[in-house]
Design a protein around this motif. Structure first.
Motif, PDB file in Angstrom:
ATOM      1  N   GLY A  19     100.325  64.972  22.435  1.00 32.09           N
ATOM      2  CA  GLY A  19     101.602  65.605  22.113  1.00 32.09           C
ATOM      3  C   GLY A  19     101.673  67.098  22.325  1.00 32.09           C
ATOM      4  O   GLY A  19     102.681  67.728  21.998  1.00 32.09           O
ATOM      5  N   VAL A  20     100.612  67.705  22.879  1.00 27.80           N
ATOM      6  CA  VAL A  20     100.596  69.151  23.072  1.00 27.80           C
ATOM      7  C   VAL A  20     100.564  69.457  24.566  1.00 27.80           C
ATOM      8  O   VAL A  20      99.660  69.013  25.280  1.00 27.80           O
ATOM      9  CB  VAL A  20      99.390  69.803  22.370  1.00 27.80           C
ATOM     10  N   ASP A  21     101.540  70.212  25.037  1.00 29.27           N
ATOM     11  CA  ASP A  21     101.688  70.496  26.463  1.00 29.27           C
ATOM     12  C   ASP A  21     101.322  71.952  26.737  1.00 29.27           C
ATOM     13  O   ASP A  21     102.143  72.859  26.564  1.00 29.27           O
ATOM     14  CB  ASP A  21     103.129  70.214  26.899  1.00 29.27           C
ATOM     15  N   ILE A  22     100.087  72.198  27.163  1.00 26.88           N
ATOM     16  CA  ILE A  22      99.624  73.558  27.435  1.00 26.88           C
ATOM     17  C   ILE A  22     100.428  74.185  28.571  1.00 26.88           C
ATOM     18  O   ILE A  22     100.764  75.372  28.534  1.00 26.88           O
ATOM     19  CB  ILE A  22      98.113  73.554  27.761  1.00 26.88           C
ATOM     20  N   ASP A  23     100.774  73.372  29.565  1.00 26.69           N
ATOM     21  CA  ASP A  23     101.523  73.902  30.703  1.00 26.69           C
ATOM     22  C   ASP A  23     102.897  74.419  30.271  1.00 26.69           C
ATOM     23  O   ASP A  23     103.379  75.435  30.782  1.00 26.69           O
ATOM     24  CB  ASP A  23     101.686  72.823  31.774  1.00 26.69           C
ATOM     25  N   ALA A  24     103.533  73.717  29.336  1.00 23.88           N
ATOM     26  CA  ALA A  24     104.838  74.172  28.844  1.00 23.88           C
ATOM     27  C   ALA A  24     104.702  75.519  28.144  1.00 23.88           C
ATOM     28  O   ALA A  24     105.549  76.406  28.289  1.00 23.88           O
ATOM     29  CB  ALA A  24     105.439  73.140  27.893  1.00 23.88           C
ATOM     30  N   GLY A  25     103.625  75.675  27.393  1.00 22.72           N
ATOM     31  CA  GLY A  25     103.381  76.954  26.713  1.00 22.72           C
ATOM     32  C   GLY A  25     103.176  78.087  27.701  1.00 22.72           C
ATOM     33  O   GLY A  25     103.711  79.186  27.535  1.00 22.72           O
ATOM     34  N   ASN A  26     102.401  77.830  28.740  1.00 24.84           N
ATOM     35  CA  ASN A  26     102.164  78.852  29.751  1.00 24.84           C
ATOM     36  C   ASN A  26     103.452  79.207  30.487  1.00 24.84           C
ATOM     37  O   ASN A  26     103.710  80.377  30.803  1.00 24.84           O
ATOM     38  CB  ASN A  26     101.105  78.367  30.746  1.00 24.84           C
ATOM     39  N   THR A 118     106.436  74.325  16.263  1.00 25.97           N
ATOM     40  CA  THR A 118     107.360  73.255  16.587  1.00 25.97           C
ATOM     41  C   THR A 118     106.602  71.954  16.825  1.00 25.97           C
ATOM     42  O   THR A 118     105.381  71.976  17.066  1.00 25.97           O
ATOM     43  CB  THR A 118     108.191  73.628  17.845  1.00 25.97           C
ATOM     44  N   GLY A 119     107.323  70.844  16.724  1.00 27.38           N
ATOM     45  CA  GLY A 119     106.691  69.567  16.998  1.00 27.38           C
ATOM     46  C   GLY A 119     106.501  69.339  18.482  1.00 27.38           C
ATOM     47  O   GLY A 119     105.464  68.867  18.941  1.00 27.38           O
ATOM     48  N   LYS A 120     107.500  69.691  19.273  1.00 27.42           N
ATOM     49  CA  LYS A 120     107.452  69.539  20.720  1.00 27.42           C
ATOM     50  C   LYS A 120     108.079  70.768  21.350  1.00 27.42           C
ATOM     51  O   LYS A 120     109.258  71.043  21.145  1.00 27.42           O
ATOM     52  CB  LYS A 120     108.227  68.279  21.148  1.00 27.42           C
ATOM     53  N   LEU A 121     107.285  71.523  22.089  1.00 33.19           N
ATOM     54  CA  LEU A 121     107.777  72.753  22.679  1.00 33.19           C
ATOM     55  C   LEU A 121     108.720  72.454  23.836  1.00 33.19           C
ATOM     56  O   LEU A 121     108.346  71.788  24.808  1.00 33.19           O
ATOM     57  CB  LEU A 121     106.613  73.612  23.179  1.00 33.19           C
ATOM     58  N   ARG A 122     109.934  72.949  23.721  1.00 34.11           N
ATOM     59  CA  ARG A 122     110.886  72.901  24.816  1.00 34.11           C
ATOM     60  C   ARG A 122     111.049  74.341  25.296  1.00 34.11           C
ATOM     61  O   ARG A 122     111.641  75.166  24.594  1.00 34.11           O
ATOM     62  CB  ARG A 122     112.212  72.317  24.352  1.00 34.11           C
ATOM     63  N   PRO A 123     110.508  74.644  26.479  1.00 31.30           N
ATOM     64  CA  PRO A 123     110.510  76.045  26.930  1.00 31.30           C
ATOM     65  C   PRO A 123     111.870  76.705  26.880  1.00 31.30           C
ATOM     66  O   PRO A 123     111.976  77.885  26.528  1.00 31.30           O
ATOM     67  CB  PRO A 123     109.968  75.938  28.366  1.00 31.30           C
ATOM     68  N   THR A 149     102.887  80.761  19.787  1.00 37.39           N
ATOM     69  CA  THR A 149     103.664  79.526  19.799  1.00 37.39           C
ATOM     70  C   THR A 149     102.719  78.370  19.539  1.00 37.39           C
ATOM     71  O   THR A 149     101.746  78.190  20.275  1.00 37.39           O
ATOM     72  CB  THR A 149     104.376  79.324  21.150  1.00 37.39           C
ATOM     73  N   ALA A 150     102.978  77.612  18.476  1.00 34.47           N
ATOM     74  CA  ALA A 150     102.108  76.503  18.091  1.00 34.47           C
ATOM     75  C   ALA A 150     102.866  75.193  18.205  1.00 34.47           C
ATOM     76  O   ALA A 150     103.927  75.025  17.599  1.00 34.47           O
ATOM     77  CB  ALA A 150     101.607  76.691  16.654  1.00 34.47           C
ATOM     78  N   GLU A 151     102.350  74.286  19.009  1.00 33.52           N
ATOM     79  CA  GLU A 151     102.921  72.950  19.131  1.00 33.52           C
ATOM     80  C   GLU A 151     102.145  72.045  18.182  1.00 33.52           C
ATOM     81  O   GLU A 151     100.937  71.850  18.331  1.00 33.52           O
ATOM     82  CB  GLU A 151     102.799  72.467  20.579  1.00 33.52           C
ATOM     83  N   MET A 152     102.838  71.506  17.175  1.00 38.24           N
ATOM     84  CA  MET A 152     102.166  70.796  16.088  1.00 38.24           C
ATOM     85  C   MET A 152     102.803  69.439  15.827  1.00 38.24           C
ATOM     86  O   MET A 152     103.471  69.228  14.814  1.00 38.24           O
ATOM     87  CB  MET A 152     102.188  71.664  14.822  1.00 38.24           C
ATOM     88  N   PRO A 153     102.619  68.484  16.756  1.00 36.91           N
ATOM     89  CA  PRO A 153     103.182  67.146  16.534  1.00 36.91           C
ATOM     90  C   PRO A 153     102.568  66.507  15.303  1.00 36.91           C
ATOM     91  O   PRO A 153     101.370  66.650  15.038  1.00 36.91           O
ATOM     92  CB  PRO A 153     102.793  66.394  17.817  1.00 36.91           C
ATOM     93  N   GLY A 154     103.395  65.836  14.529  1.00 38.08           N
ATOM     94  CA  GLY A 154     102.917  65.220  13.296  1.00 38.08           C
ATOM     95  C   GLY A 154     103.148  66.088  12.082  1.00 38.08           C
ATOM     96  O   GLY A 154     103.189  65.592  10.959  1.00 38.08           O
ATOM     97  N   VAL A 155     103.297  67.404  12.297  1.00 39.69           N
ATOM     98  CA  VAL A 155     103.621  68.326  11.199  1.00 39.69           C
ATOM     99  C   VAL A 155     105.121  68.619  11.226  1.00 39.69           C
ATOM    100  O   VAL A 155     105.793  68.586  10.205  1.00 39.69           O
ATOM    101  CB  VAL A 155     102.802  69.626  11.299  1.00 39.69           C
TER     102      VAL A 155
END
Length: 359
Positions: A19-26, A118-123, A149-155
């Motif tokens: 559930g964590v998209d490093i590419d979206a963060g970059n 966020t649960g799911k990062l939307r750039p 920016t922290a992507e935290m699915p489940g939280v």
């Protein structure tokens, strides 16, 4: 017991599948670099992307500074942004809640950092949020020098996110506020831009009970949708107040009217032997407050302790400085007015009221 090498359940998992998209963060970091660059000021000119933000205090022009730090969030106002899909102003609120708390101590905000979870990062959402933060920093004259920016699915679930902000400012030693507060000092109130960023758990409950949707026309006549009207960003008072301070008019104290309203915030800058008498009839609350009070059946006392009710900042000034301070604030574009004075407390309440609030 043997395993089947072709069984997909035995293949290695990836972070993206978790559930964590490093590419979206970059991608988001690259997209926000121009926004961050636009907030540069003396003392801060580095690019984001390092492990920490840098600030050159000497380049900012201070000689013997005291650093002042503040952090805050936006509270449940973010839920309205999430539910309406309007993410462009909530970042201004984030900056405002921090930098207004710096300037009331006589400090100039220097730099800001943000935290987005966020649960799911939307750039595209992240970029809109940072655009608001950058605009808030521009209004406050401080540099956005970093963030997380922290992507935290489940939280965090679905589209939910939360924001936190951290600001650092400085004042020359001996210039910190409050100082010299005395009986007879006058209270000058600076108008708010609306609800600002406090009381939104009650606001959202009132909206729910009203049966109105956020895309309905605002019932208090702003000409906007209800959602957009309730998302009006918190006013940033930094530059007008710094102008007053630098002109030598020197308010004796400043109080940022946030959660707790007048009764909880004004006493924070008063000595124990003084009280504030506030003339409610001198205040012109924006129509949103009248609607909230009527629709929610909220008592005036509860309104005054939950919301700013139209005054986002209070200046405590000596009687002989009132006209000069009012004139300078007006020149800076502020709607400022005398709303009361200080008197001996004599064992009573720290904030007393005269007149009636025109809700």
């Amino acid at each position: 017991m043997g395993g089947n090498a072709g069984d997909g359940r035995r293949q290695g998992l990836t972070y993206a599948e978790a559930g964590v998209d490093i590419d979206a963060g970059n991608a988001m970091v690259e997209a926000i670099k121009p926004l961050v660059r636009a907030t540069r000021r003396p003392g801060a000119d580095a690019e984001i992307g390092g492990f920490g933000g840098l600030f050159d205090l000497k380049a900012a022009g201070f000689e013997d500074p005291i650093l002042v730090a503040a952090n805050d969030g936006v509270g449940t106002k973010v839920k309205i942004a999430i539910e309406t899909g309007m993410h462009d102003t909530i970042g201004i609120d984030l900056v405002a809640m921090c930098v207004n708390d710096l300037v009331v101590q006589g400090a100039e905000p220097l730099f800001f950092l943000d935290y987005l979870a966020t649960g799911k990062l939307r750039p595209e959402t992240g970029v809109a949020l940072v655009a608001g933060i950058a605009e808030g920093c521009r209004q406050a004259g401080c540099a956005l020098i970093g963030g997380e920016t922290a992507e935290m699915p489940g939280v965090y679930q679905g589209e939910d996110y939360d924001l936190a902000g951290f600001a650092v400012g400085a004042a020359e030693r001996g210039a910190l506020l409050p100082r010299g507060v005395a009986a007879g000092d006058v209270l000058i109130g600076l108008a708010s831009s609306g609800v600002h960023s406090n009381g939104y758990s009650l606001v959202r409950r009132i909206v729910s009970a009203s049966g109105l949707s956020y895309d309905a026309p605002a019932p208090f006549g702003s000409g906007e949708t209800l959602g957009r009207a309730l998302l009006a960003p918190t006013r940033i008072y930094v530059k007008p107040l710094l102008a007053v301070l630098r002109e030598g008019l020197a308010p004796r104290a400043l109080a940022h009217i946030t959660g707790g309203g007048f009764p909880d915030n004004i006493p924070r800058v008063l000595p124990d032997d003084l009280a504030a008498r506030v003339d409610l009839s001198a205040i012109a609350p924006p129509p949103v407050f009248g609607w909230l009070a009527r629709e929610g059946g909220v008592a005036v006392s509860e309104m005054l302790r939950t919301f700013n009710c139209g005054i986002g900042m209070v200046c405590v000034v000596a009687p002989d400085a009132v006209e000069a301070v009012l004139a300078r604030l007006a020149a800076e574009g502020e709607d400022a007015r005398v709303i009361g004075a200080l008197e001996p407390r004599d064992g009573g309440e720290a904030v007393r009221y005269a007149g009636e609030l025109a809700l």
